[in-house]
Design a protein around this motif. Structure first.
Motif, PDB file in Angstrom:
ATOM      1  N   ASN A  24       0.798  -1.235   0.000  1.00  0.00           N
ATOM      2  CA  ASN A  24       0.000   0.000   0.000  1.00  0.00           C
ATOM      3  C   ASN A  24       0.827   1.281   0.000  1.00  0.00           C
ATOM      4  O   ASN A  24       0.267   2.378   0.097  1.00  0.00           O
ATOM      5  CB  ASN A  24      -0.952   0.003   1.203  1.00  0.00           C
ATOM      6  N   GLY A  25       2.154   1.179  -0.111  1.00  0.00           N
ATOM      7  CA  GLY A  25       2.990   2.380  -0.139  1.00  0.00           C
ATOM      8  C   GLY A  25       3.181   3.025   1.225  1.00  0.00           C
ATOM      9  O   GLY A  25       3.823   4.068   1.331  1.00  0.00           O
ATOM     10  N   GLU A  26       2.672   2.416   2.264  1.00  0.00           N
ATOM     11  CA  GLU A  26       2.793   2.980   3.607  1.00  0.00           C
ATOM     12  C   GLU A  26       4.229   2.842   4.110  1.00  0.00           C
ATOM     13  O   GLU A  26       4.917   1.875   3.813  1.00  0.00           O
ATOM     14  CB  GLU A  26       1.837   2.257   4.552  1.00  0.00           C
ATOM     15  N   THR A  49      12.428  -3.653  16.472  1.00  0.00           N
ATOM     16  CA  THR A  49      11.141  -3.279  17.056  1.00  0.00           C
ATOM     17  C   THR A  49      10.487  -2.212  16.191  1.00  0.00           C
ATOM     18  O   THR A  49      11.142  -1.234  15.804  1.00  0.00           O
ATOM     19  CB  THR A  49      11.327  -2.723  18.485  1.00  0.00           C
ATOM     20  N   GLU A  50       9.208  -2.397  15.892  1.00  0.00           N
ATOM     21  CA  GLU A  50       8.515  -1.369  15.122  1.00  0.00           C
ATOM     22  C   GLU A  50       8.278  -0.149  15.998  1.00  0.00           C
ATOM     23  O   GLU A  50       7.820  -0.262  17.141  1.00  0.00           O
ATOM     24  CB  GLU A  50       7.187  -1.883  14.577  1.00  0.00           C
ATOM     25  N   SER A  51       8.616   1.022  15.485  1.00  0.00           N
ATOM     26  CA  SER A  51       8.498   2.272  16.232  1.00  0.00           C
ATOM     27  C   SER A  51       7.504   3.199  15.549  1.00  0.00           C
ATOM     28  O   SER A  51       7.210   3.065  14.356  1.00  0.00           O
ATOM     29  CB  SER A  51       9.866   2.967  16.329  1.00  0.00           C
ATOM     30  N   THR A  52       7.018   4.152  16.308  1.00  0.00           N
ATOM     31  CA  THR A  52       6.051   5.110  15.783  1.00  0.00           C
ATOM     32  C   THR A  52       6.698   5.975  14.702  1.00  0.00           C
ATOM     33  O   THR A  52       7.823   6.443  14.857  1.00  0.00           O
ATOM     34  CB  THR A  52       5.528   6.012  16.918  1.00  0.00           C
ATOM     35  N   LEU A  53       5.991   6.170  13.616  1.00  0.00           N
ATOM     36  CA  LEU A  53       6.457   7.011  12.518  1.00  0.00           C
ATOM     37  C   LEU A  53       5.297   7.857  12.034  1.00  0.00           C
ATOM     38  O   LEU A  53       4.213   7.327  11.750  1.00  0.00           O
ATOM     39  CB  LEU A  53       6.993   6.142  11.375  1.00  0.00           C
ATOM     40  N   SER A  54       5.508   9.156  11.930  1.00  0.00           N
ATOM     41  CA  SER A  54       4.425  10.033  11.495  1.00  0.00           C
ATOM     42  C   SER A  54       4.966  11.183  10.656  1.00  0.00           C
ATOM     43  O   SER A  54       6.124  11.571  10.770  1.00  0.00           O
ATOM     44  CB  SER A  54       3.686  10.609  12.716  1.00  0.00           C
ATOM     45  N   GLY A  55       4.097  11.699   9.782  1.00  0.00           N
ATOM     46  CA  GLY A  55       4.401  12.909   9.029  1.00  0.00           C
ATOM     47  C   GLY A  55       4.858  12.716   7.613  1.00  0.00           C
ATOM     48  O   GLY A  55       4.866  13.678   6.831  1.00  0.00           O
ATOM     49  N   LEU A  56       5.256  11.503   7.213  1.00  0.00           N
ATOM     50  CA  LEU A  56       5.727  11.293   5.846  1.00  0.00           C
ATOM     51  C   LEU A  56       4.554  11.020   4.919  1.00  0.00           C
ATOM     52  O   LEU A  56       3.670  10.223   5.244  1.00  0.00           O
ATOM     53  CB  LEU A  56       6.701  10.117   5.788  1.00  0.00           C
ATOM     54  N   PRO A  57       4.539  11.647   3.751  1.00  0.00           N
ATOM     55  CA  PRO A  57       3.455  11.388   2.798  1.00  0.00           C
ATOM     56  C   PRO A  57       3.593  10.013   2.171  1.00  0.00           C
ATOM     57  O   PRO A  57       4.700   9.494   2.021  1.00  0.00           O
ATOM     58  CB  PRO A  57       3.651  12.490   1.756  1.00  0.00           C
ATOM     59  N   ALA A  58       2.501   9.408   1.806  1.00  0.00           N
ATOM     60  CA  ALA A  58       2.522   8.048   1.258  1.00  0.00           C
ATOM     61  C   ALA A  58       3.200   8.006  -0.106  1.00  0.00           C
ATOM     62  O   ALA A  58       3.032   8.902  -0.934  1.00  0.00           O
ATOM     63  CB  ALA A  58       1.095   7.508   1.152  1.00  0.00           C
ATOM     64  N   GLU A  59       4.016   6.994  -0.322  1.00  0.00           N
ATOM     65  CA  GLU A  59       4.567   6.560  -1.605  1.00  0.00           C
ATOM     66  C   GLU A  59       5.666   7.423  -2.211  1.00  0.00           C
ATOM     67  O   GLU A  59       6.579   6.905  -2.825  1.00  0.00           O
ATOM     68  CB  GLU A  59       3.448   6.383  -2.647  1.00  0.00           C
ATOM     69  N   TYR A  89      16.978  14.598   6.865  1.00  0.00           N
ATOM     70  CA  TYR A  89      16.273  15.237   5.760  1.00  0.00           C
ATOM     71  C   TYR A  89      15.993  14.197   4.682  1.00  0.00           C
ATOM     72  O   TYR A  89      16.808  13.290   4.449  1.00  0.00           O
ATOM     73  CB  TYR A  89      17.100  16.369   5.153  1.00  0.00           C
ATOM     74  N   VAL A  90      14.850  14.327   4.008  1.00  0.00           N
ATOM     75  CA  VAL A  90      14.523  13.453   2.893  1.00  0.00           C
ATOM     76  C   VAL A  90      13.621  14.220   1.921  1.00  0.00           C
ATOM     77  O   VAL A  90      12.731  14.956   2.340  1.00  0.00           O
ATOM     78  CB  VAL A  90      13.841  12.158   3.386  1.00  0.00           C
ATOM     79  N   PRO A  91      13.871  14.088   0.598  1.00  0.00           N
ATOM     80  CA  PRO A  91      13.038  14.782  -0.390  1.00  0.00           C
ATOM     81  C   PRO A  91      11.891  13.890  -0.875  1.00  0.00           C
ATOM     82  O   PRO A  91      11.878  12.687  -0.626  1.00  0.00           O
ATOM     83  CB  PRO A  91      14.017  15.061  -1.528  1.00  0.00           C
ATOM     84  N   THR A  92      10.963  14.507  -1.580  1.00  0.00           N
ATOM     85  CA  THR A  92       9.869  13.760  -2.203  1.00  0.00           C
ATOM     86  C   THR A  92       9.938  13.941  -3.711  1.00  0.00           C
ATOM     87  O   THR A  92      10.626  14.829  -4.218  1.00  0.00           O
ATOM     88  CB  THR A  92       8.500  14.236  -1.697  1.00  0.00           C
ATOM     89  N   GLU A  93       9.216  13.110  -4.409  1.00  0.00           N
ATOM     90  CA  GLU A  93       9.212  13.198  -5.870  1.00  0.00           C
ATOM     91  C   GLU A  93       8.613  14.507  -6.364  1.00  0.00           C
ATOM     92  O   GLU A  93       8.911  14.962  -7.475  1.00  0.00           O
ATOM     93  CB  GLU A  93       8.435  12.015  -6.446  1.00  0.00           C
ATOM     94  N   GLN A  97      11.571  10.099  14.060  1.00  0.00           N
ATOM     95  CA  GLN A  97      10.243   9.482  14.072  1.00  0.00           C
ATOM     96  C   GLN A  97       9.142  10.436  13.608  1.00  0.00           C
ATOM     97  O   GLN A  97       8.246  10.047  12.873  1.00  0.00           O
ATOM     98  CB  GLN A  97       9.909   8.984  15.482  1.00  0.00           C
ATOM     99  N   THR A  98       9.228  11.694  14.032  1.00  0.00           N
ATOM    100  CA  THR A  98       8.217  12.687  13.673  1.00  0.00           C
ATOM    101  C   THR A  98       8.774  13.593  12.582  1.00  0.00           C
ATOM    102  O   THR A  98       9.793  14.267  12.788  1.00  0.00           O
ATOM    103  CB  THR A  98       7.818  13.527  14.899  1.00  0.00           C
ATOM    104  N   TRP A  99       8.085  13.605  11.423  1.00  0.00           N
ATOM    105  CA  TRP A  99       8.563  14.355  10.264  1.00  0.00           C
ATOM    106  C   TRP A  99       7.606  15.505   9.940  1.00  0.00           C
ATOM    107  O   TRP A  99       6.392  15.371  10.068  1.00  0.00           O
ATOM    108  CB  TRP A  99       8.690  13.434   9.050  1.00  0.00           C
ATOM    109  N   THR A 100       8.194  16.618   9.509  1.00  0.00           N
ATOM    110  CA  THR A 100       7.399  17.775   9.078  1.00  0.00           C
ATOM    111  C   THR A 100       7.987  18.321   7.782  1.00  0.00           C
ATOM    112  O   THR A 100       9.201  18.234   7.556  1.00  0.00           O
ATOM    113  CB  THR A 100       7.394  18.885  10.133  1.00  0.00           C
TER     114      THR A 100
END
Length: 465
Positions: free
Chosen positions: A194-196, A211-221, A236-240, A251-254
């Protein structure tokens, strides 16, 4: 005799008898013939070998070998093994010290099986382990030491690779990136279903239990995980679509506001006495690709246009420190025109890039994307990737001149046959000098081989005293 004197006499007699018993036990422990004979640490030190050394005219290094005497386990050996390939051809002169109550010493070399009366300064066949028999004053064997010279049995400059984890997750993964951050490994994955995005963490001392950790703020795919960069204690990470995301805790991305349209994230340039810290990027400005850099204050500077042969995706990025200067090295990748490269580029200001490799030179790696570059054993290692005709690779190249020339390695450190060729793996070095290869995939759009491989140069595991 008065009652008081009788009492004192009896007390003195008991004390005398107790002291006499203690003395008898002490003597018996050395002379033999009591229940404590089989307990090594009860034996008086006067019934021991207390020092041991070897010399040989044919092997001068033997004189520098330090031997440890383990009185509990009755072993004599050098904890710091001699170099691989060392051969003790001739007998060695053995010098030893012994306790005052030792009446005789004999040796039984495993090489001959003979029992020989022995004195300090005699010659000894130490090519194989030797039994040293220590006799007490009563003429019975009190200690039986095993003496040997340890020699490294592994080639010091070879790497033994093993699969550390067969599978981190049972779910199919389309993309993966592992970052070393805050004493832990952070494994970001994009699920194929699902691209999650998911996040798994493991201690750097482990890398086996996740261990799976909480991850939030990143857009799907649309996040380009392969380009994730640690810069100034922030990820830092870019998007397409050209957005740039940041995280101060992994863990928390903006999303960052007021940024150019980021086409590629090239790496983080560390601060030094001669240069400021910069985040190196490629931006799209009016449909033209240009170099751009963000400093620690959040200010952006725009540089020149990106040359046609420069990689804009699928490259390996590595921060490099040299001569009080920081730089970023890029290896391999695809150009904006979709051409694979086998070049290496570097920068010291994030805006001006120079090609390190000579296109006409013979010492180059083949063209590829998704390769990995790591600094290890004072060399730069380039591992695998996806080559021309979409061929997955597992070859290794090495450079000692900051990526100008590369030598193919065909022995000692090569990956085993059971290792699947791949690209887009994360390659890191841990605190114990192990190389860790996380994941990777056999095709650019294929699923991740979700395993972990681990290897170390043999000599990094040799004990030093």
């Amino acid at each position: 005799m008065p009652l008081y004197e009788q009492t004192m006499f009896l007390m003195r007699s008991k004390i005398f008898l107790w002291l006499a018993s203690c003395l008898a036990l002490t003597l018996a422990s050395c002379l033999g013939g009591n229940e404590y004979d089989d307990v090594p640490y009860e034996v008086d030190k006067n019934c021991q070998i207390t020092a041991f050394s070897l010399t040989s005219d044919s092997l001068s290094a033997l004189a520098d070998v330090k031997f440890t005497i383990d009185q509990i386990n009755e072993e004599i050996m050098n904890l710091d093994s001699m170099d691989f390939g060392t051969v003790i051809e001739d007998k060695a002169i053995c010098t030893f010290s012994r306790g005052a109550y030792v009446s005789k010493v004999q040796v039984i070399p495993e090489a001959t099986g003979d029992t020989i009366d022995f004195e300090s300064g005699d010659s000894l066949d130490i090519s194989q382990p030797v039994q040293i028999l220590v006799y007490n004053a009563a003429g019975t064997i009190q200690r039986t030491y095993t003496a040997q010279v340890n020699i490294h049995q592994m080639v010091p400059d070879s790497i033994v690779w093993k699969q550390h984890v067969e599978r981190v997750s049972e779910q199919a993964i389309a993309e993966q990136k592992v970052i070393a951050y805050d004493d832990s490994y952070y494994m970001y994955v994009r699920l194929a279903s699902n691209g999650e995005y998911r996040l798994y963490t493991s201690a750097m001392t482990d890398a086996r239990n996740w261990t799976e950790s909480t991850l939030s703020g990143l857009p799907a795919e649309e996040v380009a995980l392969s380009q994730m960069v640690l810069f100034d204690d922030t990820l830092y990470v870019p998007t397409e679509s050209g957005a740039l995301y940041q995280s101060a805790d992994a863990q928390t991305w903006t999303v960052m506001e007021n940024t150019p349209n980021v086409r590629a994230l090239l790496g983080g340039l560390g601060e030094s006495v001669n240069q400021p810290a910069e985040l190196a990027t490629i931006i799209n400005e009016n449909n033209e690709l240009k170099f751009a850099a963000k400093n620690q204050q959040g200010e952006w500077n725009i540089g020149a246009a990106v040359p046609a042969g420069f990689p804009v995706e699928g490259y390996a990025s590595l921060p490099v420190s040299s001569m009080y200067r920081e730089r970023i090295m890029l290896a391999g990748g695809k150009t904006a025109g979709g051409e694979l490269t086998n070049s290496v580029w570097a920068t010291m200001n994030a805006l001006t890039w120079s090609e390190q490799t000579d296109a006409l030179g013979s010492k180059l790696f083949s063209k590829r994307e998704g390769t990995s570059v790591v600094y290890y054993d004072e060399m730069y290692y380039l591992v695998g990737g996806i080559g021309e005709n979409s061929q997955p690779l597992k070859d290794i190249y090495r450079s000692s001149d900051y990526g100008v020339t590369w030598n193919y390695i065909d022995s000692l450190v090569v990956l085993p046959g059971s290792y699947q060729a791949r690209g887009y793996a994360s390659v890191l070095v841990d605190s114990e000098n192990y190389l860790l290869i996380f994941g990777g995939k056999r095709a650019e759009n294929g699923q991740v081989i979700n395993d972990i491989w681990k290897g170390r140069m043999n000599r990094f595991g040799f004990e030093r005293q």
